[in-house]
Design an enzyme around this catalytic site. Sequence first.
Site, PDB file in Angstrom:
ATOM      1  N   LYS A   1       3.535 -15.164   2.869  1.00  0.00           N
ATOM      2  CA  LYS A   1       3.557 -15.946   1.623  1.00  0.00           C
ATOM      3  C   LYS A   1       5.026 -16.216   1.299  1.00  0.00           C
ATOM      4  O   LYS A   1       5.546 -15.842   0.235  1.00  0.00           O
ATOM      5  CB  LYS A   1       2.826 -15.138   0.526  1.00  0.00           C
ATOM      6  CG  LYS A   1       2.572 -15.873  -0.753  1.00  0.00           C
ATOM      7  CD  LYS A   1       1.477 -16.909  -0.650  1.00  0.00           C
ATOM      8  CE  LYS A   1       1.312 -17.625  -1.982  1.00  0.00           C
ATOM      9  NZ  LYS A   1       0.522 -18.868  -1.873  1.00  0.00           N
TER      10      LYS A   1
ATOM     11  N   TYR B   1       0.821  -1.222   0.000  1.00  0.00           N
ATOM     12  CA  TYR B   1       0.000   0.000   0.000  1.00  0.00           C
ATOM     13  C   TYR B   1       0.852   1.268   0.000  1.00  0.00           C
ATOM     14  O   TYR B   1       0.408   2.322  -0.437  1.00  0.00           O
ATOM     15  CB  TYR B   1      -0.927   0.046   1.227  1.00  0.00           C
ATOM     16  CG  TYR B   1      -2.005  -1.014   1.238  1.00  0.00           C
ATOM     17  CD1 TYR B   1      -2.228  -1.827   0.139  1.00  0.00           C
ATOM     18  CD2 TYR B   1      -2.799  -1.199   2.346  1.00  0.00           C
ATOM     19  CE1 TYR B   1      -3.205  -2.807   0.157  1.00  0.00           C
ATOM     20  CE2 TYR B   1      -3.786  -2.169   2.374  1.00  0.00           C
ATOM     21  CZ  TYR B   1      -3.974  -2.972   1.268  1.00  0.00           C
ATOM     22  OH  TYR B   1      -4.943  -3.929   1.297  1.00  0.00           O
TER      23      TYR B   1
ATOM     24  N   ASP C   1     -11.039  -8.704   7.608  1.00  0.00           N
ATOM     25  CA  ASP C   1     -12.438  -8.638   7.156  1.00  0.00           C
ATOM     26  C   ASP C   1     -13.078 -10.021   7.174  1.00  0.00           C
ATOM     27  O   ASP C   1     -14.239 -10.184   7.546  1.00  0.00           O
ATOM     28  CB  ASP C   1     -12.525  -8.059   5.737  1.00  0.00           C
ATOM     29  CG  ASP C   1     -12.726  -6.554   5.757  1.00  0.00           C
ATOM     30  OD1 ASP C   1     -12.589  -5.957   6.845  1.00  0.00           O
ATOM     31  OD2 ASP C   1     -13.009  -5.971   4.690  1.00  0.00           O
TER      32      ASP C   1
END
Length: 356
Positions: A188, A142, A248
Amino acid sequence: MEYSIAVLKGDGIGPEIVSEAMRALEAVGEKFGHTFTFTEALIGGAAIDAVGECLPERTVDICQGSDSVLLGAVGGPKWDSQPAANRPEKALLGIRKELGLFANIRPAQLWAPLADACPLKPERLGNGLDLVVVRELTGDVYFGEKKRDADGRAHDDMTYSVAEIERIARRAFEMARQRNNHVTSVDKANVLETSRLWRETVARVAEGYPDVELDYLYVDNAAMQLVLNPSQFDVILTGNLFGDILSDEASCITGSIGMLPSASLSLSSRGMYEPIHGSAPDIAGKNLANPIATILSAAMMLRYSFNLPAEAKAIEDAVGRVLDAGFRTADIAKPGDEYMTCSDMGRAICAEIKNG
Ligand code: NAD
């Protein structure tokens, strides 16, 4: 003790739900002998309407001059046509940066009286659902360099430094010590170099917390495990992008968006506390919103910024008793059942705080 709180009610249902959280704090103050002083400031669409910008300097000053910050929510269709740099949501990124908020803490808990709202089969819930996602908030893809090439290719640079990983990892291990001593670090690392650095660094930080169990999951597996066997988790530690998605997911398996609080923490004791939901323009101004997520966010403030765990628990226990007694706002009531207004729910919780 006296504590100063900057109050950013924001847009939509923000003013309704934050007023109830202030009431709950006052009830706790009365019971335990603390004084909370509130200073209101504008943010989001309300600030655009009043002074033309989504995050006025005065608001930043008030937040920086307070012991902590309580936020409602920002945004709504009225401001959707604002230029990107002055959208209400931009104020959230701005205030996080100004306050150095690098750790986002999102508990996902299933309250027993609301178990029906959980979309998972009961047998998947094992011994319940009570976990916390600790998400890094200021790094990752981001905030890396973004660019477009002339040939139509786009880039978002994913970066993390050792120092950024260390400080969020320490937060997660400290959090685990206050809970069930178990951290699951999600990355990951089979594909990404940032994730390999993440894993090495988390392993090193873990050496300072020998009492906390640490395991690792790849993010794809973590997303599956959250719906297959969520009770295996205590603290999930992860980066900004994976944390955005997993927090979320963790929230939605509790089934009640109006119930979920959050905290964003810095290196100082000052944090920002807000419900995870948005400004719910569809029900704004109707006294229909569920104030519990915001009231529980205030409880997190007491615990994490003011180190008042008994006071925090007094709020959480009051919420539990109100739910046990069958009180519901519209969003958590069964279809056809009676429900109460936002302010009546706030009043019921305050009464329980005082009586508890
Ligand atoms: P939302 O969370 O505002 O609403 C989603 C649904 O949940 C709506 O049906 C709403 O009525 C319901 N809901 C949300 N909170 C509730 C509560 N406390 N009680 C009862 N029902 C509740 O998400 P959205 O509709 O996608 O977004 C609306 C606006 O909020 C947008 O402008 C969005 O950008 C903004 N937003 C802000 C934040 C924030 O301030 N942190 C977060 C998410 C969305």
